[in-house]
Design an enzyme around this catalytic site. Sequence first.
Site, mmCIF file in Angstrom:
data_model
loop_
_atom_site.group_PDB
_atom_site.id
_atom_site.type_symbol
_atom_site.label_atom_id
_atom_site.label_comp_id
_atom_site.label_asym_id
_atom_site.label_seq_id
_atom_site.Cartn_x
_atom_site.Cartn_y
_atom_site.Cartn_z
ATOM 1 N N GLU A 142 -5.469 7.363 6.590
ATOM 2 C CA GLU A 142 -4.404 6.639 7.290
ATOM 3 C C GLU A 142 -4.988 5.760 8.394
ATOM 4 O O GLU A 142 -4.503 4.646 8.643
ATOM 5 C CB GLU A 142 -3.387 7.615 7.869
ATOM 6 C CG GLU A 142 -2.573 8.390 6.839
ATOM 7 C CD GLU A 142 -1.821 7.491 5.868
ATOM 8 O OE1 GLU A 142 -1.477 6.342 6.233
ATOM 9 O OE2 GLU A 142 -1.586 7.935 4.731
ATOM 10 N N HIS A 199 -4.693 1.074 1.867
ATOM 11 C CA HIS A 199 -4.877 2.103 0.841
ATOM 12 C C HIS A 199 -5.395 1.514 -0.472
ATOM 13 O O HIS A 199 -5.949 2.238 -1.294
ATOM 14 C CB HIS A 199 -3.561 2.826 0.586
ATOM 15 C CG HIS A 199 -3.108 3.665 1.735
ATOM 16 N ND1 HIS A 199 -3.942 4.533 2.403
ATOM 17 C CD2 HIS A 199 -1.889 3.778 2.351
ATOM 18 C CE1 HIS A 199 -3.274 5.141 3.368
ATOM 19 N NE2 HIS A 199 -2.032 4.699 3.361
ATOM 20 N N HIS A 233 -1.060 -2.464 5.399
ATOM 21 C CA HIS A 233 -1.459 -1.052 5.359
ATOM 22 C C HIS A 233 -1.416 -0.508 3.935
ATOM 23 O O HIS A 233 -2.386 0.090 3.452
ATOM 24 C CB HIS A 233 -0.528 -0.262 6.279
ATOM 25 C CG HIS A 233 -0.702 1.226 6.249
ATOM 26 N ND1 HIS A 233 -1.129 1.950 7.338
ATOM 27 C CD2 HIS A 233 -0.473 2.152 5.271
ATOM 28 C CE1 HIS A 233 -1.188 3.232 7.024
ATOM 29 N NE2 HIS A 233 -0.776 3.390 5.779
ATOM 30 N N GLU A 234 -0.298 -0.734 3.255
ATOM 31 C CA GLU A 234 -0.131 -0.156 1.919
ATOM 32 C C GLU A 234 -0.946 -0.896 0.861
ATOM 33 O O GLU A 234 -1.628 -0.276 0.050
ATOM 34 C CB GLU A 234 1.353 -0.160 1.528
ATOM 35 C CG GLU A 234 2.265 0.636 2.448
ATOM 36 C CD GLU A 234 1.952 2.123 2.478
ATOM 37 O OE1 GLU A 234 1.215 2.597 1.597
ATOM 38 O OE2 GLU A 234 2.439 2.809 3.400
#
Length: 817
Positions: free
Chosen positions: A588, A535, A530-531
């Site tokens: 997100e 992103h 995710h990070e």
Amino acid sequence: MGRVGAFWLRTSLKLPRFDLRSRTWLSSSFFLVPPRPHCSHNDIPPKSARHSFSSLTSAVCGNRDACVHRDFFGTIMPSFDKSQFILPNHVGIVPLENRASFEQLSLREKLYAHYLSLASWYGGLVVLLQTSPESPAIYVLLQRIFRTQPPDELRTIATSTAGLSDTDYTSFLVYAAGVYSNMGNYKSFGDSKFVPNLPKEKLKKLVWSSKAFQNNQEEMTTIWEACEDRIFSLEDHERQLGLGSEGISTYFSGNCTAEDSKLAQRFLDEKEISAYNTRLFKVVAPDHSVQYEVRLASVVTQDGAVEGEEDNKCGSHQFEGKSFTVKRGDYSLLLSRVVTNLKKAKEHTANDVQVKMLEQYIRSFTLGSIAAHKDGSRFWIKDKSPIVESYIGFIESYRDPSGTRGEFEGFVAMVHKEMSQKFTNLVGISKKLISELPWPTYLEKDTFLRPDFTSLDILTYAGSGLPAGINIPNYDDIRQSEGFKNVALGNVVSASYIEERDKLTFLAEEDKDLYVKFKGPSFDVQVGLHELLGHGSGKLLSEDENRKLNFDKDAALNPETGKKVTSWYKAGETYDGKFGSVASTYEECRAESVGLYLCLNTKVLRIFGHEGQQAQDVCFINWLHMARAGVQALEYYTPETTTWRQAHMQARFVILRVLLEAGQGLVMLQHIDGSDGRPDAVVTVDKSKISTIGKEAIGAFLLKLQWYKSTADVEQGTRFYKRYSTVTDDTPERFLTLQKTVLMRKVPRKLIVLPNTTIGDGDVKLVEYKGSASGMVQSFTERFSDGEEVERDLLTLSQREQHHWASKDSKAQTKCP
């Protein structure tokens, strides 16, 4: 109309009434209704339930958890469940473990961490001013009480003198812990208000019985009167954060509307002023002329340029026929303490990069310069693998209704070497993983900027709440061309994300054991992807000030239609500024979807130590966790206003909708009766279909998300996203019905107690506290050596602006404990 004796008179008008037993509306004709005793409620019914005579509504209450209302004629009106706005006495409160990591630091590193922590804690008080008009006064009231008298001593006074039961006092203590943990009286995760679970009269008696009141009655009375009504008030617009009639926001004056917000954003874009450290105040003169004031956060209060300042935007401006004034000095009295401690931290840095980083932060907070904060962030990116990691400033825009203003936060942490190595290994294969994402190369950055990715043991986190991972800085221009850092907060995950089997909701019995076993490991994988690659991936197609494009216009074809791109980001435009209120949740959702998509990769799972059947189980639980989170997300949806209150949870609901839409039995959602006889629900995932049907569905969804984001297609992107985030009661899912079940069975999020550091005997000591409401209180009363002075400054800053929200502070007719 009037009262006849002891009865309300209902006329022969055919007014409906709500029958509580059948839960249906019935027609009514003339009859007499005996009055219900008025309890001390200030709850009012949602707009959808109000009668046309709603201005004459008065509240009646049968219990402490829910209330109904009668209109002027006595018609019963359905209302909301007040228990949803109370922190239960059994809420989990846990300490944050970090002693082992802290004790490994050298004295120089400890001093660096200590002063960075103080800078963060002082800056974190800004959040009180960013949350609600009453939050600063509530905080000061609690601090005054508890700094004079420890919780156990106050309990004795409360139960022997003030007339509180032991349960009442525990409710007060839990409320105090909630205010400290969230830095205000609105939940950091969900943005809904919470109120004390005891009558206002009892709370007042407790305050009046405290040593703080006995020592200074005039001051305590003034503080109490500044917040007494708003503490308990649950009027429609006060139940959640939002803009205008939809909620409370102190990023804007109370008279600002969505149109004012959009106008201000256009003004800021035109003047190339970042919204991150601003607030907007709208002043209407007696002649109805309007003046907008953009307030920059800074120590400096003068608007004129100071020595060494090259680009001062302060002053008066005309824009689209409206008057704007840009001023400085917001939060000045608090930011001065931030700067003081950053200067002290600078004396204990490990290298020149950290010195330059802190110098730019100091300049940013002193002058209100986001450009300086960007420069500080550039140095922060270059500070590779520090022993003590930190970041500070106006960072996340989740709680700004327009999605562009940053909430203050600051964190200080120590590196967890074992998990950090796994994340480093993930970075090592990231270029290969990016090539597997389901969008064409022209929607990806030209060069992957290898980031720093570490697992941290948090020492200090000042702000409204602790996340599990962070990808920063949030500045698009830096992220696209210079890089970013990823951090996973390992001890936060350990403290707050572990669930007991018997408290699991919405899962089939046969899935629970595996879920308990692999939720933690699967979450590590999801956070990493995710990070780093959620992103950290994707390109924003844009032009610079010379109208030069960063992409080949002839090659950038819509992968679905084959047509050429027709929109992109113009010079000075940002993703947050373009996508506004939907920007955070949209991003997100994109990052979460990348995590689901790439967790199927066996190399990723091997990095985290999972192979064979265990790797399959971890992947399955990751998908199951996301589907379950999509159900739980309904806790954070407000049907009355059709709004979502939490960006991540809205994103997870959207993903659930995508997986359900894929069909073929991939994800199944059933309404059932629970073992307790009450409504329940179960969500299941067919693990055999994840790598085929699931991957295809998420891949197609991701492609659309990325296309709309890359091409700045706000209209199509917003319409596409809102199609999935709309909550209806259509069959078969019946999400509005499911929401009631979710609220009934929700488990409160844990509160986390953080330690303090103190200097003494030639060393920096770590001071830890119990995982309890009393421990939370003690950690805050011992946090600031100048507590009384900083509280006085906080009240000064708050009282200076109260008139901006006076129009929204209408007292309700009745109040409910």
